[in-house]
Design a protein around this motif. Structure first.
Motif, PDB file in Angstrom:
ATOM      1  N   ASN A 110     -28.061   3.103 -30.025  1.00  0.00           N
ATOM      2  CA  ASN A 110     -29.251   3.094 -30.872  1.00  0.00           C
ATOM      3  C   ASN A 110     -28.891   2.271 -32.105  1.00  0.00           C
ATOM      4  OD1 ASN A 110     -31.385   3.503 -32.582  1.00  0.00           O
ATOM      5  ND2 ASN A 110     -31.438   5.720 -32.353  1.00  0.00           N
ATOM      6  N   SER A 111     -29.353   1.020 -32.141  1.00  0.00           N
ATOM      7  CA  SER A 111     -29.044   0.148 -33.279  1.00  0.00           C
ATOM      8  C   SER A 111     -30.024   0.348 -34.430  1.00  0.00           C
ATOM      9  CB  SER A 111     -29.048  -1.320 -32.838  1.00  0.00           C
ATOM     10  OG  SER A 111     -30.351  -1.709 -32.459  1.00  0.00           O
ATOM     11  N   GLY A 112     -30.980   1.247 -34.241  1.00  0.00           N
ATOM     12  CA  GLY A 112     -31.963   1.497 -35.285  1.00  0.00           C
ATOM     13  C   GLY A 112     -31.535   2.571 -36.259  1.00  0.00           C
ATOM     14  N   LYS A 113     -32.475   2.959 -37.110  1.00  0.00           N
ATOM     15  CA  LYS A 113     -32.227   3.991 -38.113  1.00  0.00           C
ATOM     16  C   LYS A 113     -32.872   5.322 -37.734  1.00  0.00           C
ATOM     17  CE  LYS A 113     -32.000   0.720 -41.987  1.00  0.00           C
ATOM     18  NZ  LYS A 113     -30.615   0.460 -41.986  1.00  0.00           N
ATOM     19  N   ILE A 114     -33.827   5.291 -36.788  1.00  0.00           N
ATOM     20  CA  ILE A 114     -34.526   6.502 -36.368  1.00  0.00           C
ATOM     21  C   ILE A 114     -34.091   6.886 -34.950  1.00  0.00           C
ATOM     22  CG2 ILE A 114     -36.509   6.037 -37.865  1.00  0.00           C
ATOM     23  CD1 ILE A 114     -38.046   5.073 -35.379  1.00  0.00           C
ATOM     24  N   PRO A 115     -34.275   8.154 -34.555  1.00  0.00           N
ATOM     25  CA  PRO A 115     -33.884   8.573 -33.203  1.00  0.00           C
ATOM     26  C   PRO A 115     -34.677   7.848 -32.112  1.00  0.00           C
ATOM     27  CG  PRO A 115     -34.284  10.478 -34.611  1.00  0.00           C
ATOM     28  CD  PRO A 115     -34.778   9.270 -35.351  1.00  0.00           C
ATOM     29  N   HIS A 116     -33.991   7.601 -31.003  1.00  0.00           N
ATOM     30  CA  HIS A 116     -34.607   7.044 -29.799  1.00  0.00           C
ATOM     31  C   HIS A 116     -33.962   7.732 -28.609  1.00  0.00           C
ATOM     32  CE1 HIS A 116     -36.720   3.871 -31.897  1.00  0.00           C
ATOM     33  NE2 HIS A 116     -35.591   3.497 -32.489  1.00  0.00           N
ATOM     34  N   GLU A 117     -34.613   7.625 -27.452  1.00  0.00           N
ATOM     35  CA  GLU A 117     -34.026   8.192 -26.247  1.00  0.00           C
ATOM     36  C   GLU A 117     -34.301   7.300 -25.049  1.00  0.00           C
ATOM     37  OE1 GLU A 117     -35.743  12.101 -26.068  1.00  0.00           O
ATOM     38  OE2 GLU A 117     -37.598  11.392 -25.204  1.00  0.00           O
ATOM     39  N   MET A 118     -33.470   7.461 -24.051  1.00  0.00           N
ATOM     40  CA  MET A 118     -33.665   6.772 -22.780  1.00  0.00           C
ATOM     41  C   MET A 118     -33.823   7.860 -21.732  1.00  0.00           C
ATOM     42  SD  MET A 118     -31.193   4.040 -20.872  1.00  0.00           S
ATOM     43  CE  MET A 118     -31.546   3.462 -19.230  1.00  0.00           C
ATOM     44  N   VAL A 119     -34.979   7.826 -21.052  1.00  0.00           N
ATOM     45  CA  VAL A 119     -35.277   8.806 -20.013  1.00  0.00           C
ATOM     46  C   VAL A 119     -35.601   8.039 -18.743  1.00  0.00           C
ATOM     47  CG1 VAL A 119     -36.713  10.774 -19.339  1.00  0.00           C
ATOM     48  CG2 VAL A 119     -36.246  10.356 -21.764  1.00  0.00           C
TER      49      VAL A 119
ATOM     50  N   GLN B 291     -26.007   5.937 -33.350  1.00  0.00           N
ATOM     51  CA  GLN B 291     -25.191   6.624 -32.350  1.00  0.00           C
ATOM     52  C   GLN B 291     -25.101   5.836 -31.049  1.00  0.00           C
ATOM     53  OE1 GLN B 291     -26.947  10.588 -31.892  1.00  0.00           O
ATOM     54  NE2 GLN B 291     -25.124  11.448 -32.863  1.00  0.00           N
ATOM     55  N   ARG B 292     -24.055   6.158 -30.290  1.00  0.00           N
ATOM     56  CA  ARG B 292     -23.840   5.591 -28.960  1.00  0.00           C
ATOM     57  C   ARG B 292     -23.662   6.743 -27.989  1.00  0.00           C
ATOM     58  NH1 ARG B 292     -21.145   0.170 -29.349  1.00  0.00           N
ATOM     59  NH2 ARG B 292     -21.236  -0.371 -31.547  1.00  0.00           N
ATOM     60  N   GLY B 293     -23.989   6.491 -26.738  1.00  0.00           N
ATOM     61  CA  GLY B 293     -23.806   7.524 -25.740  1.00  0.00           C
ATOM     62  C   GLY B 293     -23.860   6.933 -24.352  1.00  0.00           C
TER      63      GLY B 293
ATOM     64  N   ALA C 276     -37.654  -1.668 -33.348  1.00  0.00           N
ATOM     65  CA  ALA C 276     -38.793  -2.508 -32.955  1.00  0.00           C
ATOM     66  C   ALA C 276     -39.442  -1.927 -31.697  1.00  0.00           C
ATOM     67  CB  ALA C 276     -38.339  -3.944 -32.707  1.00  0.00           C
ATOM     68  N   MET C 277     -38.949  -0.750 -31.271  1.00  0.00           N
ATOM     69  CA  MET C 277     -39.457  -0.023 -30.102  1.00  0.00           C
ATOM     70  C   MET C 277     -39.227  -0.818 -28.820  1.00  0.00           C
ATOM     71  SD  MET C 277     -40.370   2.715 -31.488  1.00  0.00           S
ATOM     72  CE  MET C 277     -40.489   3.136 -33.207  1.00  0.00           C
ATOM     73  N   ARG C 278     -37.990  -1.291 -28.658  1.00  0.00           N
ATOM     74  CA  ARG C 278     -37.628  -2.068 -27.482  1.00  0.00           C
ATOM     75  C   ARG C 278     -36.276  -1.626 -26.951  1.00  0.00           C
ATOM     76  NH1 ARG C 278     -42.215  -2.830 -27.767  1.00  0.00           N
ATOM     77  NH2 ARG C 278     -43.338  -4.772 -28.041  1.00  0.00           N
ATOM     78  N   PHE C 279     -36.119  -1.805 -25.633  1.00  0.00           N
ATOM     79  CA  PHE C 279     -34.829  -1.677 -24.966  1.00  0.00           C
ATOM     80  C   PHE C 279     -34.351  -3.094 -24.667  1.00  0.00           C
ATOM     81  CE2 PHE C 279     -36.811   2.359 -23.609  1.00  0.00           C
ATOM     82  CZ  PHE C 279     -35.784   3.258 -23.850  1.00  0.00           C
ATOM     83  N   THR C 280     -33.066  -3.342 -24.841  1.00  0.00           N
ATOM     84  CA  THR C 280     -32.500  -4.630 -24.467  1.00  0.00           C
ATOM     85  C   THR C 280     -31.276  -4.348 -23.602  1.00  0.00           C
ATOM     86  OG1 THR C 280     -33.229  -5.583 -26.557  1.00  0.00           O
ATOM     87  CG2 THR C 280     -31.575  -6.805 -25.314  1.00  0.00           C
ATOM     88  N   PRO C 281     -31.294  -4.742 -22.330  1.00  0.00           N
ATOM     89  CA  PRO C 281     -32.383  -5.410 -21.625  1.00  0.00           C
ATOM     90  C   PRO C 281     -33.476  -4.407 -21.220  1.00  0.00           C
ATOM     91  CG  PRO C 281     -30.576  -5.028 -20.109  1.00  0.00           C
ATOM     92  CD  PRO C 281     -30.104  -4.554 -21.460  1.00  0.00           C
TER      93      PRO C 281
END
Length: 167
Positions: free
Chosen positions: A89-98, A132-134, A67-72
């Motif tokens: 990343n609880s989604g199905k597509i890649p995401h990143e935190m920068v 994935q988790r990291g 849904a293109m969100r970070f929680t929190p």
């Protein structure tokens, strides 16, 4: 002519190999290295620095989703605190935190649009495939606001941003 082209290709091969190595593994972008605390000439010292895992004050879980969100999306920390971000990343597509300043994140997002397959290897960022988790360890050494975002093309624009309030 064919011999000239062959010589030209061989002469350029080392430079091409170096350029590919820079963007496929690391993420050095000629003056845009966020992990080195400088990106496009902007100082990153106000956003903190890589943290020492042995000095972690606490762990904060962050979930990224499709849904293109970070929680929190808002996190409060104390100046000098070293945080271990446990990121999922609880989604199905890649995401990143920068982690960075909003100006630097926006500039970096523009670079990502030009090179969408770019991989990251700096201490202020992590990219995770779906499921994935990291983790990321960061020290927030000054009071103020530090931003974070997903810089995969279109994600930041869709609202995948957050803030760390450093008191």
């Amino acid at each position: 002519m064919k011999k000239f082209v062959s010589i030209l290709v061989l002469a350029c091969a080392p430079a091409l190999a170096f350029a590919v190595g820079e963007h496929s593994g690391g993420h050095s972008m000629g003056g845009h290295s966020m992990g080195g605390h400088s990106m496009g000439g902007h100082s990153m010292s106000n956003v903190g620095k890589p943290g020492d895992p042995a000095k972690v004050s606490r762990t904060v879980e962050v979930v990224m989703d499709d849904a293109m969100r970070f929680t929190p999306a808002q996190i409060d920390v104390k100046a000098g605190e070293t945080i271990r971000f446990f990121i999922k990343n609880s989604g199905k597509i890649p995401h990143e935190m920068v982690i960075g300043s909003l100006a630097d994140l926006k500039a970096h997002a523009e670079e990502m649009k030009k090179m969408p397959g770019m991989q990251h290897a700096e201490p202020n960022m992590i990219t995770l495939k779906g499921g994935q988790r990291g983790g990321l360890v960061w020290t927030f050494d000054q009071a103020g606001t530090v931003d974070f975002a997903c810089l995969i093309p279109g994600h930041m624009e869709a609202g995948m941003v957050g803030k760390v309030n450093v008191n």
